[in-house]
Enzyme design. Structure first.
Site, short mmCIF file in Angstrom:
data_model
loop_
_atom_site.label_atom_id
_atom_site.label_comp_id
_atom_site.label_asym_id
_atom_site.label_seq_id
_atom_site.Cartn_x
_atom_site.Cartn_y
_atom_site.Cartn_z
N GLY A 11 7.12 -16.28 -5.78
CA GLY A 11 7.24 -16.81 -4.41
C GLY A 11 8.66 -17.04 -3.93
O GLY A 11 8.88 -17.83 -3.01
N ASN A 13 10.45 -15.00 -2.26
CA ASN A 13 10.54 -14.53 -0.87
C ASN A 13 9.88 -15.53 0.08
O ASN A 13 10.39 -15.77 1.18
CB ASN A 13 9.91 -13.15 -0.71
CG ASN A 13 10.86 -12.05 -1.15
OD1 ASN A 13 11.78 -11.69 -0.42
ND2 ASN A 13 10.66 -11.54 -2.36
N LYS A 63 -14.47 -6.36 -1.89
CA LYS A 63 -13.20 -6.58 -1.20
C LYS A 63 -13.42 -7.10 0.23
O LYS A 63 -12.66 -7.91 0.73
CB LYS A 63 -12.43 -5.26 -1.16
CG LYS A 63 -10.95 -5.40 -0.93
CD LYS A 63 -10.31 -4.01 -0.86
CE LYS A 63 -8.83 -4.11 -0.76
NZ LYS A 63 -8.15 -4.04 -2.05
N ILE A 91 -4.20 -4.04 0.62
CA ILE A 91 -4.92 -4.59 1.78
C ILE A 91 -5.98 -3.57 2.23
O ILE A 91 -5.68 -2.38 2.39
CB ILE A 91 -3.93 -4.89 2.93
CG1 ILE A 91 -2.87 -5.91 2.47
CG2 ILE A 91 -4.65 -5.38 4.18
CD1 ILE A 91 -3.39 -7.26 2.06
N ASN A 105 5.20 -5.84 4.65
CA ASN A 105 5.36 -5.97 3.20
C ASN A 105 6.81 -5.72 2.83
O ASN A 105 7.52 -4.99 3.53
CB ASN A 105 4.47 -4.93 2.50
CG ASN A 105 4.59 -4.99 0.99
OD1 ASN A 105 4.56 -6.07 0.39
ND2 ASN A 105 4.74 -3.85 0.35
N HIS A 107 9.25 -4.35 -0.34
CA HIS A 107 9.15 -3.55 -1.56
C HIS A 107 10.55 -3.39 -2.17
O HIS A 107 11.50 -3.07 -1.45
CB HIS A 107 8.54 -2.18 -1.23
CG HIS A 107 8.35 -1.34 -2.44
ND1 HIS A 107 7.34 -1.58 -3.36
CD2 HIS A 107 9.06 -0.30 -2.94
CE1 HIS A 107 7.44 -0.69 -4.34
NE2 HIS A 107 8.48 0.09 -4.10
C1 GRF Z 1 9.60 -8.79 -4.76
O1 GRF Z 1 10.51 -8.04 -5.50
C2 GRF Z 1 8.94 -7.95 -3.70
O2 GRF Z 1 9.74 -6.92 -3.25
C3 GRF Z 1 7.75 -7.37 -4.45
O3 GRF Z 1 7.33 -8.40 -5.30
C4 GRF Z 1 8.42 -9.26 -5.60
C5 GRF Z 1 7.99 -10.65 -5.26
O4 GRF Z 1 8.92 -11.61 -5.67
N1 GRF Z 1 6.76 -6.90 -3.52
P1 GRF Z 1 8.72 -13.13 -5.25
O5 GRF Z 1 7.32 -13.54 -5.70
O6 GRF Z 1 8.89 -13.24 -3.79
O7 GRF Z 1 9.77 -13.88 -6.02
#
Ligand code: GRF
Length: 198
Positions: A11, A13, A63, A91, A105, A107
């Site tokens: 988490g 991000n 789902k 999703i 999203n 990535h």
């Molecule tokens: C990130 O590297 C994001 O790009 C990928 O999963 C990771 C999540 O990291 N989709 P966090 O849980 O936000 O630390």
């Protein structure tokens, strides 16, 4: 605008998004959706006083029912934007139909290169010299929808998965909030596979 962040793990991000919106009166992280009871992200939400819901896929027959339960929670909070941040599930059509062009999203690679759950490791193993971060709209295919923003990260000779991940995450923590602000300001327009930024 109320936004929801979907997490399955650390988490970081989510944290960066919450921090970036602290003084923003127009946008609020109103909900975290989490599918993993062990996720550290849940503790972060608690600490920040942000509502979180744990919705585990295994508790649902299919789902569609899983996503309908998510939708119920999103509707309660009037969510208009969904940000996937380390959410380890594809999703499905139920959510996509309910929130058209409103799910994004992040990535850890320059899509369309290195799709999938091990993008950082895969870039290192491929001996790529450059990788990066992509924020994109979500469509029915994994790591595929229209690209909004990208930023490159150089790979050094001595990089390990850990050192490269650290630099990638730093970029992610800037790029995701930046994208969200563009979305909320109505500056993103999708034209086919292209995202026009005004
Ligand atoms: C990130 O590297 C994001 O790009 C990928 O999963 C990771 C999540 O990291 N989709 P966090 O849980 O936000 O630390």
């Amino acid at each position: 605008m109320n936004i929801a962040v979907f997490c399955s793990g650390n988490g970081s991000n989510f944290q960066a998004i919450v921090d970036s919106l602290k003084d923003d009166l127009s946008t609020k992280v109103a909900l975290m959706v989490c599918d993993n009871p062990e996720a550290f992200a849940l503790q972060r939400a608690r600490k920040e006083g942000i509502k979180s819901v744990l919705i585990e896929r295994k508790k649902f027959k299919n789902k569609e029912e899983f996503e309908n339960e998510i939708i119920k929670n999103l509707e309660q909070e009037n969510i208009e934007l969904i940000c996937l941040a380390g959410f380890m599930r594809i999703i499905g059509p139920t959510l996509l139909k309910k929130y058209p062009n409103s799910i994004i999203n992040i990535h850890p690679a320059l899509l369309p290169a290195f799709k999938g759950a091990h993008a950082i490791r895969d870039a290192l193993e491929a001996k790529a010299k450059t990788t990066g971060v992509t924020v994109h709209f979500v469509d029915r295919e994994m790591d595929h929808g229209p690209i909004i923003l990208q930023e490159t990260v150089e790979i050094g000779e001595n990089d390990t998965e850990e050192s490269l991940a650290e630099r990638i995450h730093k970029i992610e923590h800037q790029l995701y909030p930046k994208t969200i602000k563009l979305f909320v300001a109505g500056k993103l327009k999708i034209e086919g596979r292209k995202v026009k930024i005004s």
